[in-house]
Design a protein around this motif. Structure first.
Motif, PDB file in Angstrom:
ATOM      1  N   SER A   5      -0.737  -4.663   8.663  1.00 52.03           N
ATOM      2  CA  SER A   5      -0.312  -5.990   8.413  1.00 52.03           C
ATOM      3  C   SER A   5       0.084  -6.462   7.112  1.00 52.03           C
ATOM      4  CB  SER A   5      -1.373  -6.940   8.962  1.00 52.03           C
ATOM      5  OG  SER A   5      -1.244  -8.328   8.500  1.00 52.03           O
ATOM      6  N   ASP A   6       1.225  -7.282   6.932  1.00 51.24           N
ATOM      7  CA  ASP A   6       1.702  -7.816   5.684  1.00 51.24           C
ATOM      8  C   ASP A   6       1.489  -9.126   5.410  1.00 51.24           C
ATOM      9  OD1 ASP A   6       3.561  -8.404   7.615  1.00 51.24           O
ATOM     10  OD2 ASP A   6       5.137  -7.278   6.855  1.00 51.24           O
ATOM     11  N   ASN A   7       0.712  -9.830   6.274  1.00 51.43           N
ATOM     12  CA  ASN A   7       0.371 -11.216   5.894  1.00 51.43           C
ATOM     13  C   ASN A   7      -0.982 -11.610   6.110  1.00 51.43           C
ATOM     14  OD1 ASN A   7       3.297 -12.676   5.879  1.00 51.43           O
ATOM     15  ND2 ASN A   7       3.501 -11.524   7.738  1.00 51.43           N
ATOM     16  N   ARG A   8      -1.512 -12.659   6.745  1.00 52.69           N
ATOM     17  CA  ARG A   8      -2.871 -12.597   6.867  1.00 52.69           C
ATOM     18  C   ARG A   8      -3.473 -11.438   7.645  1.00 52.69           C
ATOM     19  NH1 ARG A   8      -3.902 -18.852   9.023  1.00 52.69           N
ATOM     20  NH2 ARG A   8      -2.713 -19.828   7.592  1.00 52.69           N
ATOM     21  N   PRO A   9      -4.949 -11.102   7.500  1.00 53.07           N
ATOM     22  CA  PRO A   9      -5.438 -10.177   7.989  1.00 53.07           C
ATOM     23  C   PRO A   9      -5.482 -10.492   9.477  1.00 53.07           C
ATOM     24  CG  PRO A   9      -6.827 -11.015   6.324  1.00 53.07           C
ATOM     25  CD  PRO A   9      -5.886 -11.880   6.515  1.00 53.07           C
ATOM     26  N   THR A  10      -5.003  -9.467  10.270  1.00 55.02           N
ATOM     27  CA  THR A  10      -5.057  -9.345  11.731  1.00 55.02           C
ATOM     28  C   THR A  10      -6.673  -9.270  12.196  1.00 55.02           C
ATOM     29  OG1 THR A  10      -4.914  -7.030  12.192  1.00 55.02           O
ATOM     30  CG2 THR A  10      -3.091  -8.344  11.924  1.00 55.02           C
ATOM     31  N   LEU A  11      -6.849  -9.806  13.627  1.00 56.53           N
ATOM     32  CA  LEU A  11      -8.293  -9.365  13.906  1.00 56.53           C
ATOM     33  C   LEU A  11      -8.552  -8.292  13.947  1.00 56.53           C
ATOM     34  CD1 LEU A  11     -10.393 -10.974  15.480  1.00 56.53           C
ATOM     35  CD2 LEU A  11      -9.454 -10.677  17.758  1.00 56.53           C
ATOM     36  N   ALA A  12      -7.979  -7.099  14.106  1.00 53.68           N
ATOM     37  CA  ALA A  12      -8.188  -6.000  14.089  1.00 53.68           C
ATOM     38  C   ALA A  12      -8.643  -5.417  12.670  1.00 53.68           C
ATOM     39  CB  ALA A  12      -7.109  -4.998  14.598  1.00 53.68           C
ATOM     40  N   GLN A  13      -7.870  -5.901  11.705  1.00 54.26           N
ATOM     41  CA  GLN A  13      -8.286  -5.788  10.137  1.00 54.26           C
ATOM     42  C   GLN A  13      -9.608  -6.270  10.126  1.00 54.26           C
ATOM     43  OE1 GLN A  13      -4.659  -7.132   8.511  1.00 54.26           O
ATOM     44  NE2 GLN A  13      -4.469  -5.064   7.465  1.00 54.26           N
ATOM     45  N   SER A  14      -9.693  -7.351  10.475  1.00 53.78           N
ATOM     46  CA  SER A  14     -10.926  -8.051  10.202  1.00 53.78           C
ATOM     47  C   SER A  14     -12.323  -7.399  10.793  1.00 53.78           C
ATOM     48  CB  SER A  14     -10.805  -9.651  10.688  1.00 53.78           C
ATOM     49  OG  SER A  14      -9.834 -10.329  10.033  1.00 53.78           O
ATOM     50  N   LEU A  15     -12.073  -6.947  12.134  1.00 52.28           N
ATOM     51  CA  LEU A  15     -13.355  -6.439  12.623  1.00 52.28           C
ATOM     52  C   LEU A  15     -13.532  -4.872  12.122  1.00 52.28           C
ATOM     53  CD1 LEU A  15     -12.590  -7.489  16.301  1.00 52.28           C
ATOM     54  CD2 LEU A  15     -14.593  -8.266  14.733  1.00 52.28           C
ATOM     55  N   TRP A  16     -12.586  -4.202  11.611  1.00 50.48           N
ATOM     56  CA  TRP A  16     -12.621  -3.055  10.989  1.00 50.48           C
ATOM     57  C   TRP A  16     -12.044  -2.698   9.822  1.00 50.48           C
ATOM     58  CZ3 TRP A  16     -10.170   1.719  14.268  1.00 50.48           C
ATOM     59  CH2 TRP A  16     -10.514   3.096  13.745  1.00 50.48           C
ATOM     60  N   GLN A  17     -12.622  -2.914   8.650  1.00 49.43           N
ATOM     61  CA  GLN A  17     -12.173  -3.003   7.439  1.00 49.43           C
ATOM     62  C   GLN A  17     -12.321  -1.945   6.676  1.00 49.43           C
ATOM     63  OE1 GLN A  17     -14.379  -6.545   5.937  1.00 49.43           O
ATOM     64  NE2 GLN A  17     -13.702  -8.032   7.177  1.00 49.43           N
ATOM     65  N   THR A  18     -13.073  -0.849   7.076  1.00 51.20           N
ATOM     66  CA  THR A  18     -13.278   0.360   6.331  1.00 51.20           C
ATOM     67  C   THR A  18     -12.415   1.418   6.830  1.00 51.20           C
ATOM     68  OG1 THR A  18     -15.222   1.196   7.459  1.00 51.20           O
ATOM     69  CG2 THR A  18     -15.489  -0.261   5.576  1.00 51.20           C
ATOM     70  N   GLY A  19     -12.291   2.296   5.965  1.00 48.73           N
ATOM     71  CA  GLY A  19     -11.750   3.679   6.532  1.00 48.73           C
ATOM     72  C   GLY A  19     -10.167   3.975   5.859  1.00 48.73           C
ATOM     73  N   ASP A  20      -9.598   5.022   6.035  1.00 50.70           N
ATOM     74  CA  ASP A  20      -8.332   5.219   5.941  1.00 50.70           C
ATOM     75  C   ASP A  20      -7.289   4.485   6.655  1.00 50.70           C
ATOM     76  OD1 ASP A  20      -5.896   7.477   6.769  1.00 50.70           O
ATOM     77  OD2 ASP A  20      -6.278   7.469   4.732  1.00 50.70           O
ATOM     78  N   GLU A  21      -6.523   3.723   6.052  1.00 48.77           N
ATOM     79  CA  GLU A  21      -5.457   3.019   6.919  1.00 48.77           C
ATOM     80  C   GLU A  21      -4.644   3.787   8.034  1.00 48.77           C
ATOM     81  OE1 GLU A  21      -4.678  -0.533   6.737  1.00 48.77           O
ATOM     82  OE2 GLU A  21      -6.575  -0.569   6.021  1.00 48.77           O
ATOM     83  N   ARG A  22      -4.181   4.735   7.710  1.00 51.01           N
ATOM     84  CA  ARG A  22      -3.269   5.488   8.446  1.00 51.01           C
ATOM     85  C   ARG A  22      -4.013   6.004   9.679  1.00 51.01           C
ATOM     86  NH1 ARG A  22      -0.240   5.579   4.414  1.00 51.01           N
ATOM     87  NH2 ARG A  22       1.403   6.782   3.861  1.00 51.01           N
ATOM     88  N   MET A  23      -5.191   6.484   9.450  1.00 51.48           N
ATOM     89  CA  MET A  23      -6.148   7.025  10.486  1.00 51.48           C
ATOM     90  C   MET A  23      -6.691   5.670  11.297  1.00 51.48           C
ATOM     91  SD  MET A  23      -7.521   9.481  12.289  1.00 51.48           S
ATOM     92  CE  MET A  23      -7.054  10.671  10.995  1.00 51.48           C
ATOM     93  N   LYS A  24      -6.745   4.677  10.913  1.00 54.33           N
ATOM     94  CA  LYS A  24      -7.149   3.483  11.598  1.00 54.33           C
ATOM     95  C   LYS A  24      -5.990   3.084  12.385  1.00 54.33           C
ATOM     96  CE  LYS A  24      -8.746   0.281   8.908  1.00 54.33           C
ATOM     97  NZ  LYS A  24      -8.973  -0.883   8.198  1.00 54.33           N
TER      98      LYS A  24
END
Length: 196
Positions: A5-24
């Motif tokens: 995401s390039d704006n506010r955090p999405t729901l997915a980002q808010s619920l899963w905040q850790t880990g490698d971005e590409r793998m996520k």
């Protein structure tokens, strides 16, 4: 900058905040495509026609993931179908692969992609955090699915046939229910996430 995401955090980002971005990104796209596959196979008895939960999942995935990951998830799902996996509603009984996608319902599949991107873009702007804005976004997403769906259907079966009677009117009650459900579910998950 996050690749999800390039704006506010999405729901997915808010619920899963850790880990490698590409793998996520990859794992969420795969899980989302599986959810789409399963939702195409779930039929809920409803009048006048049974409904699947597919449009609900397309719109919720788009909004919860953001436009880029939401569109990628739907593209992955469409690629799975194009390769011949029986991921679509009515497959394999009504065909598989590109032949199915080129059939009368192919326009709705295109609409899935556009709708996921649009509602994902709105989700990145916080539209999934309140019932009223989620309702508006889901209604818009549903309309976006219908536009190419009905145009494609009309071209496939002929405009002399009752295109709206076959491809729109019977599905509106079920879609209204799915829009309302999404408008309750997404803001509720946000409230729970904030209290975590």
């Amino acid at each position: 900058m996050s690749i999800i995401s390039d704006n506010r955090p999405t729901l997915a980002q808010s619920l899963w905040q850790t880990g490698d971005e590409r793998m996520k990104f990859l794992l969420l796209a795969v899980m989302g495509s599986i959810a789409l596959w399963l939702s195409a196979k779930i039929q809920v008895p409803f009048y006048p026609v049974p409904i699947t939960m597919q449009t609900f999942v397309v719109l919720v995935v788009g909004m919860a993931f953001g436009w880029r990951l939401g569109a990628t998830t739907v593209l992955l799902y469409l690629a799975e179908g194009a390769l011949g996996l029986p991921v679509f509603a009515g497959s394999p009984e009504r065909g598989i692969g590109v032949a199915y996608m080129a059939g009368p319902t192919g326009g709705y599949l295109l609409g899935f992609l556009v709708a996921a991107a649009v509602v994902g873009w709105l989700g990145q702007r916080g539209w999934d955090r309140r019932i009223a804005t989620t309702l508006a976004a889901m209604a818009l997403g549903t309309a976006i699915i219908y536009v190419p769906g009905l145009i494609w259907l009309g071209m496939a079966i002929g405009w002399d046939k009752p295109v709206l009677g076959l491809g729109l009117w019977p599905f509106l009650p079920g879609d209204a229910l799915k829009v309302a459900l999404a408008a309750l579910v997404l803001p509720s998950i946000w409230r729970l996430a904030r209290h975590r």
